[in-house]
Design a protein around this motif. Structure first.
Motif, PDB file in Angstrom:
ATOM      1  N   VAL A   1     -27.660 -81.189-160.049  1.00  4.58           N
ATOM      2  CA  VAL A   1     -27.153 -80.842-161.130  1.00  4.58           C
ATOM      3  C   VAL A   1     -25.748 -80.862-161.080  1.00  4.58           C
ATOM      4  O   VAL A   1     -24.969 -81.485-162.149  1.00  4.58           O
ATOM      5  CB  VAL A   1     -27.749 -79.515-161.826  1.00  4.58           C
ATOM      6  N   ILE A   2     -25.115 -80.138-160.206  1.00  3.33           N
ATOM      7  CA  ILE A   2     -23.571 -80.080-159.986  1.00  3.33           C
ATOM      8  C   ILE A   2     -22.919 -81.474-160.014  1.00  3.33           C
ATOM      9  O   ILE A   2     -21.826 -81.425-160.495  1.00  3.33           O
ATOM     10  CB  ILE A   2     -23.308 -79.193-158.724  1.00  3.33           C
ATOM     11  N   ILE A   3     -23.613 -82.401-159.458  1.00  5.51           N
ATOM     12  CA  ILE A   3     -22.777 -83.632-159.214  1.00  5.51           C
ATOM     13  C   ILE A   3     -22.529 -84.179-160.775  1.00  5.51           C
ATOM     14  O   ILE A   3     -21.525 -84.929-160.866  1.00  5.51           O
ATOM     15  CB  ILE A   3     -23.920 -84.433-158.425  1.00  5.51           C
ATOM     16  N   PHE A   4     -22.909 -83.608-161.578  1.00 11.00           N
ATOM     17  CA  PHE A   4     -22.465 -84.213-163.174  1.00 11.00           C
ATOM     18  C   PHE A   4     -21.536 -83.671-163.728  1.00 11.00           C
ATOM     19  O   PHE A   4     -21.175 -83.802-164.777  1.00 11.00           O
ATOM     20  CB  PHE A   4     -23.832 -84.186-164.031  1.00 11.00           C
ATOM     21  N   LEU A   5     -20.843 -82.651-162.930  1.00 18.16           N
ATOM     22  CA  LEU A   5     -19.668 -81.803-163.271  1.00 18.16           C
ATOM     23  C   LEU A   5     -18.541 -82.747-163.796  1.00 18.16           C
ATOM     24  O   LEU A   5     -18.090 -82.613-164.902  1.00 18.16           O
ATOM     25  CB  LEU A   5     -19.202 -80.472-162.464  1.00 18.16           C
ATOM     26  N   PRO A   6     -17.997 -83.878-163.091  1.00 20.58           N
ATOM     27  CA  PRO A   6     -16.920 -84.492-163.583  1.00 20.58           C
ATOM     28  C   PRO A   6     -17.430 -85.192-164.956  1.00 20.58           C
ATOM     29  O   PRO A   6     -16.378 -85.230-165.600  1.00 20.58           O
ATOM     30  CB  PRO A   6     -16.971 -85.585-162.402  1.00 20.58           C
ATOM     31  N   GLN A   7     -18.415 -85.617-165.241  1.00 25.82           N
ATOM     32  CA  GLN A   7     -18.872 -86.375-166.435  1.00 25.82           C
ATOM     33  C   GLN A   7     -18.717 -85.556-167.360  1.00 25.82           C
ATOM     34  O   GLN A   7     -18.154 -85.687-168.757  1.00 25.82           O
ATOM     35  CB  GLN A   7     -20.102 -86.956-166.248  1.00 25.82           C
ATOM     36  N   ILE A   8     -19.299 -83.952-167.364  1.00 26.73           N
ATOM     37  CA  ILE A   8     -19.236 -82.999-168.274  1.00 26.73           C
ATOM     38  C   ILE A   8     -17.821 -82.597-168.707  1.00 26.73           C
ATOM     39  O   ILE A   8     -17.544 -82.658-169.911  1.00 26.73           O
ATOM     40  CB  ILE A   8     -20.035 -81.992-167.644  1.00 26.73           C
ATOM     41  N   LEU A   9     -17.155 -82.877-167.863  1.00 30.35           N
ATOM     42  CA  LEU A   9     -15.522 -82.297-167.935  1.00 30.35           C
ATOM     43  C   LEU A   9     -14.926 -83.505-168.667  1.00 30.35           C
ATOM     44  O   LEU A   9     -14.021 -83.306-169.806  1.00 30.35           O
ATOM     45  CB  LEU A   9     -14.830 -82.134-166.500  1.00 30.35           C
ATOM     46  N   LEU A  10     -15.355 -84.894-168.419  1.00 30.05           N
ATOM     47  CA  LEU A  10     -14.609 -85.850-169.142  1.00 30.05           C
ATOM     48  C   LEU A  10     -14.952 -85.872-170.367  1.00 30.05           C
ATOM     49  O   LEU A  10     -14.167 -86.097-171.319  1.00 30.05           O
ATOM     50  CB  LEU A  10     -14.906 -87.205-168.374  1.00 30.05           C
ATOM     51  N   LEU A  11     -16.385 -85.471-170.664  1.00 28.72           N
ATOM     52  CA  LEU A  11     -16.834 -85.634-172.195  1.00 28.72           C
ATOM     53  C   LEU A  11     -16.159 -84.444-173.094  1.00 28.72           C
ATOM     54  O   LEU A  11     -15.608 -84.861-174.006  1.00 28.72           O
ATOM     55  CB  LEU A  11     -18.406 -85.268-172.099  1.00 28.72           C
ATOM     56  N   SER A  12     -16.169 -83.130-172.237  1.00 28.17           N
ATOM     57  CA  SER A  12     -15.616 -82.282-173.098  1.00 28.17           C
ATOM     58  C   SER A  12     -13.824 -82.672-173.287  1.00 28.17           C
ATOM     59  O   SER A  12     -13.384 -81.961-174.294  1.00 28.17           O
ATOM     60  CB  SER A  12     -15.745 -80.838-172.331  1.00 28.17           C
TER      61      SER A  12
ATOM     62  N   GLU B   1     -15.997 -75.245-170.645  1.00 25.47           N
ATOM     63  CA  GLU B   1     -17.180 -76.139-170.549  1.00 25.47           C
ATOM     64  C   GLU B   1     -17.737 -76.270-169.166  1.00 25.47           C
ATOM     65  O   GLU B   1     -18.867 -75.903-168.913  1.00 25.47           O
ATOM     66  CB  GLU B   1     -16.802 -77.530-170.953  1.00 25.47           C
ATOM     67  N   GLY B   2     -16.760 -76.319-168.425  1.00 23.68           N
ATOM     68  CA  GLY B   2     -17.048 -76.639-166.613  1.00 23.68           C
ATOM     69  C   GLY B   2     -17.510 -75.325-166.389  1.00 23.68           C
ATOM     70  O   GLY B   2     -18.350 -75.434-165.537  1.00 23.68           O
ATOM     71  N   LYS B   3     -17.098 -74.224-166.487  1.00 21.85           N
ATOM     72  CA  LYS B   3     -17.313 -73.050-166.184  1.00 21.85           C
ATOM     73  C   LYS B   3     -18.660 -72.580-166.470  1.00 21.85           C
ATOM     74  O   LYS B   3     -19.649 -72.312-165.659  1.00 21.85           O
ATOM     75  CB  LYS B   3     -16.461 -71.982-166.678  1.00 21.85           C
ATOM     76  N   ASP B   4     -19.370 -72.738-167.743  1.00 30.52           N
ATOM     77  CA  ASP B   4     -20.257 -72.451-168.346  1.00 30.52           C
ATOM     78  C   ASP B   4     -21.518 -73.450-167.559  1.00 30.52           C
ATOM     79  O   ASP B   4     -22.617 -72.975-167.468  1.00 30.52           O
ATOM     80  CB  ASP B   4     -20.370 -72.556-169.658  1.00 30.52           C
ATOM     81  N   PHE B   5     -21.157 -74.865-167.404  1.00 30.35           N
ATOM     82  CA  PHE B   5     -22.074 -75.488-166.666  1.00 30.35           C
ATOM     83  C   PHE B   5     -22.265 -75.091-165.299  1.00 30.35           C
ATOM     84  O   PHE B   5     -23.573 -75.137-164.752  1.00 30.35           O
ATOM     85  CB  PHE B   5     -21.425 -76.985-166.855  1.00 30.35           C
ATOM     86  N   VAL B   6     -21.222 -75.029-164.435  1.00 31.34           N
ATOM     87  CA  VAL B   6     -21.553 -74.257-163.166  1.00 31.34           C
ATOM     88  C   VAL B   6     -22.179 -73.138-163.032  1.00 31.34           C
ATOM     89  O   VAL B   6     -23.061 -72.886-162.219  1.00 31.34           O
ATOM     90  CB  VAL B   6     -20.152 -74.184-162.345  1.00 31.34           C
TER      91      VAL B   6
ATOM     92  N   GLY C   1     -19.345 -74.586-172.761  1.00 29.98           N
ATOM     93  CA  GLY C   1     -18.334 -74.012-173.323  1.00 29.98           C
ATOM     94  C   GLY C   1     -17.953 -74.428-174.725  1.00 29.98           C
ATOM     95  O   GLY C   1     -17.045 -73.685-175.368  1.00 29.98           O
ATOM     96  N   ALA C   2     -18.522 -75.441-175.116  1.00 31.14           N
ATOM     97  CA  ALA C   2     -18.265 -75.947-176.291  1.00 31.14           C
ATOM     98  C   ALA C   2     -18.686 -74.875-177.491  1.00 31.14           C
ATOM     99  O   ALA C   2     -18.130 -74.894-178.528  1.00 31.14           O
ATOM    100  CB  ALA C   2     -18.959 -77.171-176.595  1.00 31.14           C
ATOM    101  N   SER C   3     -19.671 -74.019-177.180  1.00 32.00           N
ATOM    102  CA  SER C   3     -19.915 -73.124-178.126  1.00 32.00           C
ATOM    103  C   SER C   3     -18.782 -72.058-178.381  1.00 32.00           C
ATOM    104  O   SER C   3     -18.680 -71.415-179.257  1.00 32.00           O
ATOM    105  CB  SER C   3     -20.995 -72.042-177.574  1.00 32.00           C
TER     106      SER C   3
END
Lengths: 728, 55
Positions: free
Chosen positions: A356-367, A522-527, B36-38
């Protein structure tokens, strides 16, 4: 402790001022309706400490939508569990004074002490407006502080004024009511009428609230009073409204005329406008960006480029995270002796959470992209462009902001529906908002596209098929939501299409701090989520997929290994035979595990979608939160160990996995059906809970869950069978 | 044996965490959303709309 409320029109920078005063980092955005909730922070200045409430924006005290109700309730002291506020910090958009002063005139008729803050002074200056703040303060009867919140200019003076407000040093007389005598008499009669019902209402209704009641026919104030005092009061209200009419004009129209007359007089005293009005930069940009044809094409182009960039730019960072996770896995395997604990750590935690963590870069880019679009002011233009499309299904552009907010997360999307005035439109929007592809769906799309969609270059290498596929997956939600909203409107929420009024904010250069905070959050919450809920679910899935780990299976395969070692003499052939036995043993353990037994029970349900029991089980496990599927697939397929040591990643594992008869398990039709299922299914318990909280009924989350799950299944079935026919 | 004991503890802790998470979320106390978007607008912070207004 005293409480001061930040109030004003939408998108005037209240939250930016709130963040500047309290040091907090609440979300800001350059479009109306970012704040739909009251937020509390603490302001310190020397010995002064005061609570600051950030309230949703409103254009008047006539509350219609749930976010406006929060504002009027707080100001009128009607908000449950909230002390009445002690003062107001009124924020005005200096570049748009005329419209802002309408609401200010209502606010200043209250007896609350106030400071008026002129924000966006930079834009006002650019437009050639010269504001005499001393004259304005004299007209308003309250101190006026000019600032530019996003550049942090004028904040020391603001802090000083807020401190004085908190200390009770700024008192003022309420603005005299602008209404003529005949309406004043109607208000007095209204106060008397409500006084007769004070027992049923539970309190004495103040004059200001009585005026709102008189003005807002069919509004929130009337519904609340009618509910408490009984429907018999409604004809009385109608009689008093009739009494307040002048020449047939209802009080609301008269109020608007009177207030705008006052606004013009204030403007004449305090503001000097340029001789000839030049078209602003924003207006010139809007000529293109909101153009019927070019605007839509640019919007489409922006979205395609956005998803292509997410796909292409995140590659190196993903490889880096993948290498780090692989290294951790190898290190754990070398430190912890082979056995149940090593399996938990390597096959469960590292394979699951690492996947799951591997997708962190994409989540960061999207946000990052969403934050940039929000902050520059493009969101409002996108809503404007979508109004025509949404009007086809009976919704308006007002529904688009919650829907586009849902692309990041459905929860703020559902909360953002508070800005929608009509109940039926709000419910229809709530039902379709979770169809938008939130960031949690991104890992599912990426893993399937990376593994099974070829990276074929398009448009001379500018785009590639994988990026376009990602864009199309994000379109699935919108394409399905529009006809569904039409069906919902026809079935449950019949009514006329509401008018759509949207304020176009000025374009601004996105603020590094604001964008950075959104991406960081966003990144923090994902991690954090990967390290808590996903980690916990992965452990349970591993346990269910590992145990009972029957000893007789191990004994049987040990015997077979011993026999093979004796029979096969060629070292290479022996190694291959032993590897084959290891793979069979892992598969046998998995099939006989608790999860394997459960999976084989549910497998027939998912067979028409082309899925085996492992995909089915991972999908079921991810109903609380959809990103769990990546971790679950990582654990399940790693335990199956159908890979050699040179292909450690989940993508390679999935590519190598097969049905028991040796056919490849994952094909393009299977990958498409998985993506479509995840695009449309409601696999997010938090969203369902939020829908319950917002609608106050369990009926709506149940309807959401049921229709989305059925829809996802049917759409995945059609996708699988259809693409199988097409691709052969 | 020790190995199994450690695994049992980890699995037990994970079960308790998930149980607590579900319990808190149904009572509206867990934030639930992981994004975090929330921006602080998670259910745990949200004011339920007034019972008079609803959706």
């Amino acid at each position: 402790m005293k409480t001061l409320a930040l109030v004003g029109n939408p998108n005037v920078g209240k939250t930016a001022v709130f963040n500047a005063l309290t040091g907090l980092s609440q979300n800001t955005g350059n479009y109306a309706g970012v704040t739909v909730e009251r937020k509390r922070g603490r302001f310190h200045a020397g010995a002064v400490t005061v609570d600051i409430l950030d309230l949703p924006g409103a254009y008047s005290l006539s509350a219609r939508s749930p976010d406006e109700i929060i504002l009027s309730d707080v100001l009128l002291g009607q908000q449950a569990q909230e002390q009445p506020v002690d003062g107001m910090i009124i924020i005005i958009d200096a570049s748009n004074l005329e419209r802002n002063l309408f609401f200010v005139s209502q606010l200043l008729e209250t007896d609350l002490p106030a400071v008026v803050v002129l924000n966006m002074m930079d834009i006002a200056k650019r437009r050639g407006l010269v504001i005499d703040t001393a004259a304005l303060a004299e007209q308003l009867g309250a101190p006026v502080i000019p600032i530019c919140a996003h550049r942090r200019e004028g904040l020391p003076a603001l802090r000083e004024a807020v401190a004085q407000l908190a200390e009770g040093k700024l008192t003022r007389a309420p603005l005299p009511s602008a209404l003529p005598e005949v309406q004043q008499e109607a208000v007095t009669a209204m106060v008397a009428l409500l006084g007769e019902h004070a027992g049923a209402i539970g309190r004495q209704v103040p004059r200001l609230e009585a005026l709102r009641l008189l003005v807002d026919q069919g509004g929130y104030a009337e519904k609340r009073i009618a509910r408490r005092a009984g429907q018999a009061i409604v004809p009385e209200l109608a009689r008093l409204r009739q009494m307040a009419c002048v020449n047939g004009a209802p009080l609301a129209v008269q109020e608007a005329n009177i207030r705008y007359r006052w606004v013009r007089s204030v403007m004449d005293h305090a503001v000097r406008k340029p001789e000839s009005r030049l078209r602003s930069r924003s207006e010139r940009i809007d000529d293109v960006l909101t153009h019927k044809v070019f605007g839509s094409l640019i919007f489409l182009g922006v979205m395609v480029v956005l998803f292509q960039a997410i796909y292409s730019w995140s590659g190196p960072a993903m490889d880096l995270v993948d290498t780090v996770m692989g290294g951790i896995g190898e290190w754990v395997a070398s430190v912890v002796p082979e056995g149940v604990l090593q399996s938990l750590l390597v096959d469960g935690l590292v394979a699951g959470v690492g996947g799951v963590i591997i997708f962190l870069p994409q989540i960061l880019l999207l946000s990052l992209f969403i934050a940039l679009l929000e902050d520059c002011g493009y969101m409002a233009r996108a809503a404007f462009l979508m109004d025509k499309t949404l009007s086809w299904c009976g919704l308006s552009g007002q529904s688009f902001i919650p829907m586009i907010t849902s692309f990041a997360c459905a929860i703020p999307g559902v909360l953002a529906t508070r800005t929608i005035h009509h109940r039926r439109d709000r419910l229809a929007t709530i039902l379709v908002a979770p169809l938008m592809s939130c960031s949690a769906r991104l890992p599912v799309y990426v893993i399937m596209i990376s593994a099974f969609i070829p990276a074929k270059p398009l448009l001379g290498g500018l785009l590639n098929l994988q990026g376009v596929m990602l864009f199309l997956m994000y379109c699935v939600g919108v394409v399905v939501a529009v006809p569904l909203a039409w069906i919902f409107k026809k079935l449950f929420f019949r009514g006329v299409k509401p008018p759509f009024i949207l304020e176009m904010p000025s374009y601004k250069v996105p603020q590094v701090r604001s964008v950075g905070m959104k991406v960081y959050r966003e990144g923090k919450d994902f991690v954090v989520r990967a390290g808590t809920l996903i980690c916990a679910v992965t452990i349970i899935v591993w346990a269910l997929a590992y145990f009972p780990h029957a000893e007789e299976i191990g004994a049987r395969f040990d015997a077979e290994r011993a026999a093979v070692t004796v029979q096969v003499t060629d070292p290479a052939a022996l190694e291959e035979a032993l590897f084959e036995l290891d793979t069979q043993e892992s598969g046998e353990y998995l099939r006989n595990s608790f999860l394997g037994q459960f999976g084989h029970v549910v497998e027939p349900i998912f067979m028409p979608l082309g899925w085996d029991w492992r995909i089915a089980t991972a999908t079921i496990a991810s109903f609380p939160a959809r990103e769990i599927i990546v971790a679950t697939l990582g654990t399940l397929f790693n335990l199956g160990a159908e890979l050699d040591e040179t292909s450690p990643g989940l993508i390679d594992t999935l590519r190598a996995s097969t049905w028991p008869d040796g056919r490849p398990l994952f094909t393009i039709p299977v990958a498409l059906s998985i993506m479509v299922f995840f695009a449309l299914c409601c696999q997010c318990a938090a969203t369902l809970v939020t829908i319950r909280r917002e609608t106050l009924q369990w009926r709506w989350p149940i309807i959401s869950f049921t229709y989305m799950t059925v829809l996802a299944y049917v759409a995945a079935f059609v996708t699988y069978q259809g693409s199988k026919l097409l691709l052969g | 044996m020790l190995e199994y004991l450690i695994v049992a503890c980890i699995v037990g802790a994970a079960s308790i965490y998930i149980g607590r998470y579900i319990w808190r979320m149904t009572r509206g106390k867990a934030s639930g959303c992981g994004c975090g978007a929330s921006g602080g607008a998670c259910p745990k912070n949200a004011t339920p709309p007034s019972s008079q207004t609803g959706a």
